[in-house]
Design a protein around this motif. Structure first.
Motif, PDB file in Angstrom:
ATOM      1  N   GLY A 119     -13.987  11.492  16.816  1.00 59.84           N
ATOM      2  CA  GLY A 119     -15.076  10.641  16.373  1.00 59.84           C
ATOM      3  C   GLY A 119     -14.702   9.681  15.265  1.00 59.84           C
ATOM      4  N   VAL A 120     -13.800  10.080  14.365  1.00 58.96           N
ATOM      5  CA  VAL A 120     -13.422   9.178  13.272  1.00 58.96           C
ATOM      6  C   VAL A 120     -12.805   7.891  13.816  1.00 58.96           C
ATOM      7  CG1 VAL A 120     -11.872   8.872  11.313  1.00 58.96           C
ATOM      8  CG2 VAL A 120     -13.281  10.926  11.468  1.00 58.96           C
ATOM      9  N   PRO A 121     -11.766   7.970  14.674  1.00 60.75           N
ATOM     10  CA  PRO A 121     -11.257   6.705  15.227  1.00 60.75           C
ATOM     11  C   PRO A 121     -12.271   5.997  16.122  1.00 60.75           C
ATOM     12  CG  PRO A 121     -10.155   8.574  16.244  1.00 60.75           C
ATOM     13  CD  PRO A 121     -10.924   9.106  15.079  1.00 60.75           C
ATOM     14  N   GLU A 122     -13.080   6.766  16.874  1.00 61.31           N
ATOM     15  CA  GLU A 122     -14.121   6.150  17.700  1.00 61.31           C
ATOM     16  C   GLU A 122     -15.074   5.317  16.852  1.00 61.31           C
ATOM     17  OE1 GLU A 122     -16.408   8.964  19.864  1.00 61.31           O
ATOM     18  OE2 GLU A 122     -15.093   8.970  21.608  1.00 61.31           O
TER      19      GLU A 122
ATOM     20  N   VAL B  51      -1.658   1.936  21.083  1.00 61.66           N
ATOM     21  CA  VAL B  51      -2.400   2.826  21.971  1.00 61.66           C
ATOM     22  C   VAL B  51      -1.653   4.151  22.120  1.00 61.66           C
ATOM     23  CG1 VAL B  51      -3.184   3.211  24.336  1.00 61.66           C
ATOM     24  CG2 VAL B  51      -3.565   0.993  23.256  1.00 61.66           C
ATOM     25  N   SER B  52      -0.343   4.066  22.346  1.00 63.74           N
ATOM     26  CA  SER B  52       0.464   5.277  22.500  1.00 63.74           C
ATOM     27  C   SER B  52       0.483   6.086  21.210  1.00 63.74           C
ATOM     28  CB  SER B  52       1.896   4.893  22.896  1.00 63.74           C
ATOM     29  OG  SER B  52       1.911   4.179  24.115  1.00 63.74           O
ATOM     30  N   ALA B  53       0.585   5.399  20.075  1.00 54.81           N
ATOM     31  CA  ALA B  53       0.601   6.104  18.788  1.00 54.81           C
ATOM     32  C   ALA B  53      -0.709   6.836  18.549  1.00 54.81           C
ATOM     33  CB  ALA B  53       0.867   5.107  17.660  1.00 54.81           C
ATOM     34  N   GLY B  54      -1.838   6.199  18.874  1.00 53.46           N
ATOM     35  CA  GLY B  54      -3.128   6.857  18.709  1.00 53.46           C
ATOM     36  C   GLY B  54      -3.243   8.106  19.561  1.00 53.46           C
ATOM     37  N   ALA B  55      -2.733   8.032  20.785  1.00 52.88           N
ATOM     38  CA  ALA B  55      -2.779   9.198  21.673  1.00 52.88           C
ATOM     39  C   ALA B  55      -1.897  10.325  21.143  1.00 52.88           C
ATOM     40  CB  ALA B  55      -2.334   8.796  23.080  1.00 52.88           C
TER      41      ALA B  55
ATOM     42  N   ALA C 253     -13.110   1.664  26.241  1.00 52.94           N
ATOM     43  CA  ALA C 253     -11.809   1.644  25.575  1.00 52.94           C
ATOM     44  C   ALA C 253     -10.952   0.491  26.081  1.00 52.94           C
ATOM     45  CB  ALA C 253     -11.083   2.972  25.787  1.00 52.94           C
ATOM     46  N   MET C 254     -10.993   0.245  27.386  1.00 58.28           N
ATOM     47  CA  MET C 254     -10.159  -0.808  27.960  1.00 58.28           C
ATOM     48  C   MET C 254     -10.719  -2.201  27.665  1.00 58.28           C
ATOM     49  SD  MET C 254      -7.362  -1.119  29.630  1.00 58.28           S
ATOM     50  CE  MET C 254      -6.611  -2.741  29.633  1.00 58.28           C
ATOM     51  N   GLU C 255     -12.019  -2.376  27.951  1.00 60.63           N
ATOM     52  CA  GLU C 255     -12.599  -3.722  27.879  1.00 60.63           C
ATOM     53  C   GLU C 255     -12.979  -4.156  26.472  1.00 60.63           C
ATOM     54  OE1 GLU C 255     -12.682  -5.843  30.334  1.00 60.63           O
ATOM     55  OE2 GLU C 255     -11.762  -4.372  31.676  1.00 60.63           O
TER      56      GLU C 255
ATOM     57  N   VAL D 229      -9.075   7.894  21.683  1.00 62.56           N
ATOM     58  CA  VAL D 229     -10.205   8.115  22.584  1.00 62.56           C
ATOM     59  C   VAL D 229      -9.717   8.537  23.967  1.00 62.56           C
ATOM     60  CG1 VAL D 229     -12.104   6.984  23.797  1.00 62.56           C
ATOM     61  CG2 VAL D 229     -11.765   6.559  21.366  1.00 62.56           C
ATOM     62  N   VAL D 230      -8.709   7.840  24.499  1.00 64.34           N
ATOM     63  CA  VAL D 230      -8.196   8.157  25.834  1.00 64.34           C
ATOM     64  C   VAL D 230      -7.592   9.554  25.857  1.00 64.34           C
ATOM     65  CG1 VAL D 230      -6.449   7.539  27.545  1.00 64.34           C
ATOM     66  CG2 VAL D 230      -7.844   5.751  26.485  1.00 64.34           C
ATOM     67  N   ALA D 231      -6.843   9.916  24.822  1.00 60.57           N
ATOM     68  CA  ALA D 231      -6.267  11.249  24.764  1.00 60.57           C
ATOM     69  C   ALA D 231      -7.352  12.317  24.728  1.00 60.57           C
ATOM     70  CB  ALA D 231      -5.348  11.374  23.543  1.00 60.57           C
ATOM     71  N   SER D 232      -8.425  12.048  23.993  1.00 65.44           N
ATOM     72  CA  SER D 232      -9.521  13.024  23.911  1.00 65.44           C
ATOM     73  C   SER D 232     -10.219  13.175  25.262  1.00 65.44           C
ATOM     74  CB  SER D 232     -10.531  12.617  22.839  1.00 65.44           C
ATOM     75  OG  SER D 232     -11.352  11.545  23.277  1.00 65.44           O
TER      76      SER D 232
END
Length: 236
Positions: free
Chosen positions: A102-105, A68-72, A47-49, A194-197
């Motif tokens: 999985g959809v955003p992933e 990133v914050s909005a996705g979380a 996610a980071m790199e 992804v990070v929130a999940s």
């Protein structure tokens, strides 16, 4: 195109293999937790790199971090609603959570395939594969424990695999002409989800199943993904 199809098949196959494993095989809880933590560690790096860092360079720091914050936030709200409807420990709840995650992933995976090097793609695709496999196994088994037939459970997971494969293909084909800045913002939104999940679904489950070894597995996953990212020269 061939690379995209191969990656999509590999990642989606994890859901089918995992569901079959949970329905027809024996899944040691410790191994399930270890694999989930391993995947979580790998996804932190990916996610980071592969998503966030390259996007900061193309889209700017503040827009990238805002997405990133909005996705979380969006994932957390949706995940909370799922838990209220299905229950956080039910197979249906896990299925819905994997779909939300999985959809955003897989959209991010499809976008990442645009101009990405093979090692960078391998790091992200491998991380998603490892996380999908044990989660599908546990979710499918929970469904049969709650009264669904094995055929019904497997069909639901097969449908989810098809949906996520479609998300990856859509991300790759529909966004092929998008600007680097726009792609970066989409990647950041996906990375936030992804990070929130990881925080709400992946690591808590890994710890429940594998206790303190989950910490070691997370570090192993992080090291493997960092090595792949380094060999691939960083993001796409």
């Amino acid at each position: 195109m061939l690379t995209m199809l191969l990656v999509v098949v590999i990642v989606s196959a994890a859901l089918l293999l995992g569901a079959a494993w949970g329905l027809f095989g024996k899944l040691p809880k410790g191994l399930e937790g270890f694999l989930i933590a391993l995947a979580g560690g790998a996804l932190i790096v990916s996610a980071m790199e592969e998503l966030i860092r390259p996007s900061i360079e193309t889209s700017g720091l503040l827009p990238a971090l805002g997405l990133v914050s909005a996705g979380a936030v969006v994932f957390t709200i949706a995940d909370t609603l799922v838990d209220e409807v299905w229950g956080s420990d039910s197979g249906g709840g896990l299925l819905a959570a994997i779909t939300l995650d999985g959809v955003p992933e897989n959209l991010a995976l499809g976008v990442a395939l645009i101009g990405a090097g093979p090692m960078a793609v391998a790091a992200l695709a491998g991380s998603i594969f490892l996380s999908n496999l044990p989660e599908a196994a546990g979710g499918a088994k929970s469904m049969t424990d709650n009264g669904r037939s094995k055929g019904q459970a497997f069909a639901l997971w097969a449908g989810t695999a098809a949906l996520l494969a479609g998300a990856a293909v859509a991300g790759n084909l529909l966004l092929a002409g998008a600007s680097d800045a726009a792609l970066g913002l989409i990647r950041c939104f996906a990375a936030g989800a992804v990070v929130a999940s990881l925080a709400t679904e992946v690591f808590p489950k890994a710890y429940r199943e594998d206790s303190y070894l989950a910490g070691i597995a997370t570090a192993f996953g992080l090291v493997v993904a960092a090595a792949l990212s380094h060999l691939g020269g960083g993001g796409g």
